[in-house]
Scaffold this active site. Sequence first.
Site, PDB file in Angstrom:
ATOM      1  N   THR A   1      37.563  33.506  36.727  1.00 32.70           N
ATOM      2  CA  THR A   1      36.465  33.049  36.142  1.00 32.70           C
ATOM      3  C   THR A   1      35.310  33.290  37.209  1.00 32.70           C
ATOM      4  OG1 THR A   1      36.600  31.134  37.838  1.00 32.70           O
ATOM      5  CG2 THR A   1      37.880  30.664  35.798  1.00 32.70           C
TER       6      THR A   1
ATOM      7  N   ILE B   1      38.096  31.426  40.576  1.00 28.55           N
ATOM      8  CA  ILE B   1      37.247  31.550  41.673  1.00 28.55           C
ATOM      9  C   ILE B   1      35.801  31.436  41.587  1.00 28.55           C
ATOM     10  CG2 ILE B   1      38.904  33.122  42.582  1.00 28.55           C
ATOM     11  CD1 ILE B   1      37.520  35.762  41.768  1.00 28.55           C
ATOM     12  N   LYS B   2      35.394  31.398  40.244  1.00 26.71           N
ATOM     13  CA  LYS B   2      33.832  31.257  39.985  1.00 26.71           C
ATOM     14  C   LYS B   2      32.841  32.045  40.974  1.00 26.71           C
ATOM     15  CE  LYS B   2      34.423  26.499  37.940  1.00 26.71           C
ATOM     16  NZ  LYS B   2      35.821  26.296  38.147  1.00 26.71           N
ATOM     17  N   ARG B   3      33.308  33.142  41.188  1.00 20.82           N
ATOM     18  CA  ARG B   3      32.643  34.346  41.788  1.00 20.82           C
ATOM     19  C   ARG B   3      31.469  34.954  41.139  1.00 20.82           C
ATOM     20  NH1 ARG B   3      35.599  31.792  45.339  1.00 20.82           N
ATOM     21  NH2 ARG B   3      36.948  32.955  46.873  1.00 20.82           N
TER      22      ARG B   3
END
Lengths: 305, 305
Positions: B142, B106-108
């Site tokens: 992520t 999700i690379k938030r």
Amino acid sequence: MNFADRLVAACAAKDSVVCVGIDPRLDAIPAELLQSAIRDQGETPEAAASAVLEFSKRVIDVTAEDAVAVKPQVAFFERLGPAGMQAYHDVIGHAHARGLLVISDIKRSDIGSTAEAYADGHLGSIVIGSKVVFPWRTDAVTVSPYLGSDGLRPFIREAMRHQGGVFALVKTSNPSSVELQDLKVDGRPIYERVAAWLAEHAPDLMGDSGYSSLGAVVGVTFPQELERLRAMMPRNILLIPGYGAQGGTAADAAPAFNDDGLGAIVNASRSVIFAYGGSNVTGDWGRAVAVAARKMREELNRVRK
Amino acid sequence: MNFADRLVAACAAKDSVVCVGIDPRLDAIPAELLQSAIRDQGETPEAAASAVLEFSKRVIDVTAEDAVAVKPQVAFFERLGPAGMQAYHDVIGHAHARGLLVISDIKRSDIGSTAEAYADGHLGSIVIGSKVVFPWRTDAVTVSPYLGSDGLRPFIREAMRHQGGVFALVKTSNPSSVELQDLKVDGRPIYERVAAWLAEHAPDLMGDSGYSSLGAVVGVTFPQELERLRAMMPRNILLIPGYGAQGGTAADAAPAFNDDGLGAIVNASRSVIFAYGGSNVTGDWGRAVAVAARKMREELNRVRK
């Protein structure tokens, strides 16, 4: 019409640079909204999503006169699971129906081919069989620069195709933004590197207004940096978070504006949308929200011209 | 049980370090899946989401023996609107039913109080009335470090509470990762700063296996950097993307493993899940996917011990 031009036109028409952050924290919205939804739908994510949607729609309705844009923070919808994402979708539609621009605070970024998927979905369209569908149909998005330019370009390309806007994180409003963003490379902080890239690429999304839809997120909580970044990026629209609950004032925001009183919009979330106080509020809580947005608009207008 | 311990146990039980990236690009999945969904549901996002879900479930089924984890890339679900997010939710459930760990790509990242909302929703639980609900219920996520530690800590806290994992982006696999991540501060690239922070905080999520659930994303496309980062972060689990379609080989991935043959999992998406070739494939396309996953497992096993 180019996003920056639409934003500039809205600022002129409404005499406002206010952006209202739609951050519907479940424990801060009026409890009666959630109770009522639970009566209909049980203690389910669907009930929570309904309450959050009702709240967001009302906030939009009562601030639409004073705000030029709303900035839904997708985290507070995503937190509720799939039902929350449907509510997020419906919030965008409602804001559009009230004549507001929508800046989706998604802070996405990924490698090029994945960033394309985000860009298509949020700013653009997808093809299903013979049909073109706009999955989220927002006006602009926030994006994170950690992956470099190939994570940003797909958003710029989609913004070009669909008259959208892209706000890249430059200097964020949180205390620990100093840890990475302020590290100095050859005497210059990282965030200035990002700013220089955005200034260089501003022409890609330039509007007739002289402003670019390639924007930058710069927190109002660092007023000195804000002044310098304004000078470095004269044509990029600045999105300024951190007003109100995070401590930023109108005076702090003043350096964000060019001599024409334009070039930036200022976002407040908690201090406006929860202006009614605690979640145990009853009755016409929207009134306090409307008053807070009006007050913010007036405070900012005093410093920008 | 601690996420790192679960991962290490799965690696031992399956003799594998393979993570399969679930990136269901609509134009690359077998066209007959979409056509069939359109027959039932029309040319709608719901049909697209159904096709993507069917595809993802089949990929999971045929790779479950060789993979220890799957990594759904949320962008390819989010691209389809709300219906896509429901499919993403259902993919997580299906992977769990097949005994796989799920790392949500999700690379938030966001400011602290917003990062909390992401962390609750993805890794943890929310309260609705008197009920506790797990909105997405993934095992690990992520996250992007651009906002600094106050954007990462909420994920670590939720991971602590719910035995989850957190993989922070350190050195990503894309070509332009050099632009920001490789900038040198006092002679040391930014990504090493992030790595040092992760190494320092590894004890926060340490498992009995001696590995930490606070992991790092390091692209296999930069093997030299990978070797150095392995040394800097001996106890953090590394998630290694870039294998296959992005050009990374088993030899490139070799430096990711400690002397015990553990400490990293390698992700391939396109080269495995689309191993059948073009979307015009018919018949048992899952066979080619299974073969590709098996081959990847064997290639990696040869270099890690």
